[in-house]
Design an enzyme around this catalytic site. Structure first.
Site, PDB file in Angstrom:
ATOM      1  N   GLY A 161      10.019   4.569  -9.450  1.00 15.72           N
ATOM      2  CA  GLY A 161      10.129   3.689  -8.284  1.00 15.72           C
ATOM      3  C   GLY A 161      10.706   2.348  -8.696  1.00 15.72           C
TER       4      GLY A 161
ATOM      5  N   SER B 232       7.591   7.332 -15.877  1.00 16.26           N
ATOM      6  CA  SER B 232       8.773   7.089 -16.717  1.00 16.26           C
ATOM      7  C   SER B 232       8.365   6.875 -18.165  1.00 16.26           C
ATOM      8  CB  SER B 232       9.512   5.848 -16.225  1.00 16.26           C
ATOM      9  OG  SER B 232       9.820   6.003 -14.873  1.00 16.26           O
TER      10      SER B 232
ATOM     11  N   ASP C  95       2.960  -1.325  -8.316  1.00 15.61           N
ATOM     12  CA  ASP C  95       1.553  -0.909  -8.213  1.00 15.61           C
ATOM     13  C   ASP C  95       0.628  -1.607  -9.213  1.00 15.61           C
ATOM     14  OD1 ASP C  95       2.192   0.804  -6.198  1.00 15.61           O
ATOM     15  OD2 ASP C  95       2.331   2.581  -7.463  1.00 15.61           O
TER      16      ASP C  95
ATOM     17  N   ARG D 225      -7.141  -8.704  18.691  1.00 20.25           N
ATOM     18  CA  ARG D 225      -6.998  -7.330  18.225  1.00 20.25           C
ATOM     19  C   ARG D 225      -7.521  -7.145  16.801  1.00 20.25           C
ATOM     20  NH1 ARG D 225      -0.991  -6.723  20.647  1.00 20.25           N
ATOM     21  NH2 ARG D 225      -1.608  -5.679  22.564  1.00 20.25           N
TER      22      ARG D 225
ATOM     23  N   GLY E 206      -6.536 -13.273   3.122  1.00 18.77           N
ATOM     24  CA  GLY E 206      -7.745 -13.556   3.898  1.00 18.77           C
ATOM     25  C   GLY E 206      -8.168 -12.426   4.822  1.00 18.77           C
ATOM     26  N   ALA E 207      -7.895 -11.174   4.404  1.00 18.26           N
ATOM     27  CA  ALA E 207      -8.288 -10.035   5.250  1.00 18.26           C
ATOM     28  C   ALA E 207      -9.803  -9.851   5.218  1.00 18.26           C
ATOM     29  CB  ALA E 207      -7.591  -8.771   4.769  1.00 18.26           C
TER      30      ALA E 207
ATOM     31  N   LYS F 266     -15.516 -13.898  17.153  1.00 18.42           N
ATOM     32  CA  LYS F 266     -14.332 -13.753  16.297  1.00 18.42           C
ATOM     33  C   LYS F 266     -13.149 -13.228  17.122  1.00 18.42           C
ATOM     34  CE  LYS F 266     -13.271 -12.252  11.615  1.00 18.42           C
ATOM     35  NZ  LYS F 266     -12.519 -13.443  11.289  1.00 18.42           N
TER      36      LYS F 266
ATOM     37  N   ARG G 219      -4.252  -2.294  16.407  1.00 17.16           N
ATOM     38  CA  ARG G 219      -2.844  -1.992  16.109  1.00 17.16           C
ATOM     39  C   ARG G 219      -2.716  -1.693  14.624  1.00 17.16           C
ATOM     40  NH1 ARG G 219      -2.935  -1.810  20.711  1.00 17.16           N
ATOM     41  NH2 ARG G 219      -1.535  -2.672  22.286  1.00 17.16           N
TER      42      ARG G 219
ATOM     43  N   ARG H 270       8.986  -2.943  -1.454  1.00 20.00           N
ATOM     44  CA  ARG H 270       9.670  -2.751  -2.734  1.00 20.00           C
ATOM     45  C   ARG H 270      10.866  -3.678  -2.924  1.00 20.00           C
ATOM     46  NH1 ARG H 270       8.309   1.378  -5.802  1.00 20.00           N
ATOM     47  NH2 ARG H 270       7.537   3.270  -4.831  1.00 20.00           N
TER      48      ARG H 270
HETATM   49  P1  ADP Z   1       7.159   6.005 -12.138  1.00 21.09           P
HETATM   50  O1  ADP Z   1       7.832   5.779 -13.441  1.00 21.09           O
HETATM   51  O2  ADP Z   1       7.429   4.923 -11.150  1.00 21.09           O
HETATM   52  O3  ADP Z   1       5.686   6.326 -12.307  1.00 21.09           O
HETATM   53  P2  ADP Z   1       7.701   8.862 -11.586  1.00 21.09           P
HETATM   54  O4  ADP Z   1       6.298   9.283 -11.815  1.00 21.09           O
HETATM   55  O5  ADP Z   1       8.413   9.417 -10.422  1.00 21.09           O
HETATM   56  O6  ADP Z   1       7.859   7.275 -11.443  1.00 21.09           O
HETATM   57  O7  ADP Z   1       8.535   9.226 -12.899  1.00 21.09           O
HETATM   58  C1  ADP Z   1       9.924   8.977 -12.986  1.00 21.09           C
HETATM   59  C2  ADP Z   1      10.574  10.066 -13.798  1.00 21.09           C
HETATM   60  O8  ADP Z   1      10.003  10.100 -15.107  1.00 21.09           O
HETATM   61  C3  ADP Z   1      10.403  11.471 -13.257  1.00 21.09           C
HETATM   62  O9  ADP Z   1      11.331  11.795 -12.252  1.00 21.09           O
HETATM   63  C4  ADP Z   1      10.623  12.301 -14.507  1.00 21.09           C
HETATM   64  O10 ADP Z   1      12.000  12.438 -14.793  1.00 21.09           O
HETATM   65  C5  ADP Z   1       9.971  11.438 -15.593  1.00 21.09           C
HETATM   66  N1  ADP Z   1       8.590  11.873 -15.791  1.00 21.09           N
HETATM   67  C6  ADP Z   1       7.505  11.581 -15.049  1.00 21.09           C
HETATM   68  N2  ADP Z   1       6.397  12.190 -15.503  1.00 21.09           N
HETATM   69  C7  ADP Z   1       6.801  12.927 -16.567  1.00 21.09           C
HETATM   70  C8  ADP Z   1       6.132  13.815 -17.470  1.00 21.09           C
HETATM   71  N3  ADP Z   1       4.830  14.077 -17.362  1.00 21.09           N
HETATM   72  N4  ADP Z   1       6.871  14.390 -18.434  1.00 21.09           N
HETATM   73  C9  ADP Z   1       8.178  14.114 -18.564  1.00 21.09           C
HETATM   74  N5  ADP Z   1       8.867  13.306 -17.738  1.00 21.09           N
HETATM   75  C10 ADP Z   1       8.188  12.711 -16.758  1.00 21.09           C
END
Ligand code: ADP
Length: 321
Positions: free
Chosen positions: A13, A107, A130, A165, A188-189, A216, A246, A255
């Protein structure tokens, strides 16, 4: 051995500040007299040989941009040993002797496996909104994302108050409640619902009704997506409280955007550290920030352990609600 060429990639991501980190890696390597390649579109680009040499100019006009100029992708093939071998062969073809990976848990796990199987030195930089990488309390992009959410909460509070609301705000975080709990405190939630902590929705509803009876005008509930659908929670809340409710699902807006000063600064510092470490022969480490200082964590430790949500944050969110 003197390092002649390294590569940098972003994966998983995207998060605001990844560009600043990649820029720092590129400019540091060049200033050390080391060639630097960009691997485009994450592991997919490594397998497809989408690998190009970068210059100082390649990373001009990037520090202020969200997203990642290198692109990112999910790549299933990289999860197989054959896929990783193919990626390694492409790295060798370009004479790449080490790799900086900017990405999240997944990754970095891919990088750890690549290093274990091929011996190629890897240095990681945590890039994910995250903030869920073990061994550190900061990942690149979490500050910008938190600011985007707090800005949204401020606006939603105005309109919620005008109409008396309840506002349910769904934020990102499949497994991690860091964004939710941080923005609940900073915004402040009144309530926060996260995957790590069991919540009693009936109790929350009873509390809200009581607070409305005392005068409130609004109530804000921040929900991490991993704790349940904001829309479903909103429906239940309205049903139980009988108060106009809502839901705002913030989605991918969290992102994007120009990175905050904090994300730019920390990304720049981590990028420099990662490049220098890799060039001087370090391997299998992740650089991050913890309690305001740069820390290095073993790559395997970082991916084999799960970061837990700081109970202090959960407690503070409750006290200040
Ligand atoms: P993030 O890095 O944000 O956690 P992902 O979990 O989607 O995102 O991982 C990104 C990429 O890293 C995946 O598409 C894959 O190519 C590689 N990857 C993720 N997990 C593994 C794993 N357990 N083994 C090998 N490659 C992985």
């Amino acid at each position: 051995m003197i390092t002649k060429a390294i590569a940098v990639m972003t994966s998983g991501g995207d998060s605001p500040g990844m560009n600043a980190a990649a820029r720092a890696v590129v400019r540091t390597a060049i200033s050390e007299g080391v060639k630097v390649y960009g691997i485009y579109n994450g592991y997919k680009g490594m397998l497809d040989d989408d690998i190009r040499e970068l210059t100082s100019r390649s990373v001009s006009d990037l520090i202020q941009r969200g997203g990642t100029f290198l692109g990112t992708a999910r790549c299933m093939e990289f999860k197989t040993p054959e896929g990783r071998q193919q990626g390694f062969q492409n790295l060798q073809k370009h004479g790449i002797e080490g790799l900086v990976i900017i990405g999240g848990d997944g990754s970095l796990t891919g990088g750890a496996l690549l290093s274990k199987e091929t011996g190629i030195p890897i240095v990681g930089i945590p890039g994910t909104i995250d903030n869920d990488v073990w061994g550190m309390d900061y990942t690149i992009g979490c500050d910008t994302a938190a600011n985007t959410i707090v800005d949204a909460i401020n606006k939603l509070r105005d309109t919620a108050s005008a109409h008396r609301r309840i506002m349910v705000v769904e934020v990102m975080g499949h497994h991690s409640g860091w964004l939710a709990v941080t923005t609940a405190i900073a915004g402040g939630a009144e309530y926060v619902i996260v995957p790590e902590v069991k919540s009693d929705l009936k109790q929350i509803c009873d509390d809200i009704v009581e607070s409305y009876e005392k005068g409130k005008r609004y109530s804000i509930i921040v929900v991490a997506e991993g704790a349940g659908s904001g829309i479903e929670i909103g429906k239940k809340v309205e049903e139980i409280t009988q108060i106009d409710t809502r839901v705002s699902v913030l989605g991918h807006i969290q992102r994007g955007g120009s990175p905050s000063v904090e994300d730019r600064m920390k990304a720049s510092m981590l990028g420099e550290k990662a490049a220098l470490a890799l060039i001087s022969g370090a391997s299998n480490i992740v650089f991050g920030f913890n309690e305001g200082r740069v820390v290095s964590v073993n790559l395997f430790d970082a991916v084999n352990n799960t970061k837990t949500l700081d109970p202090e944050l959960v407690r503070l969110a409750r006290v200040l609600a």
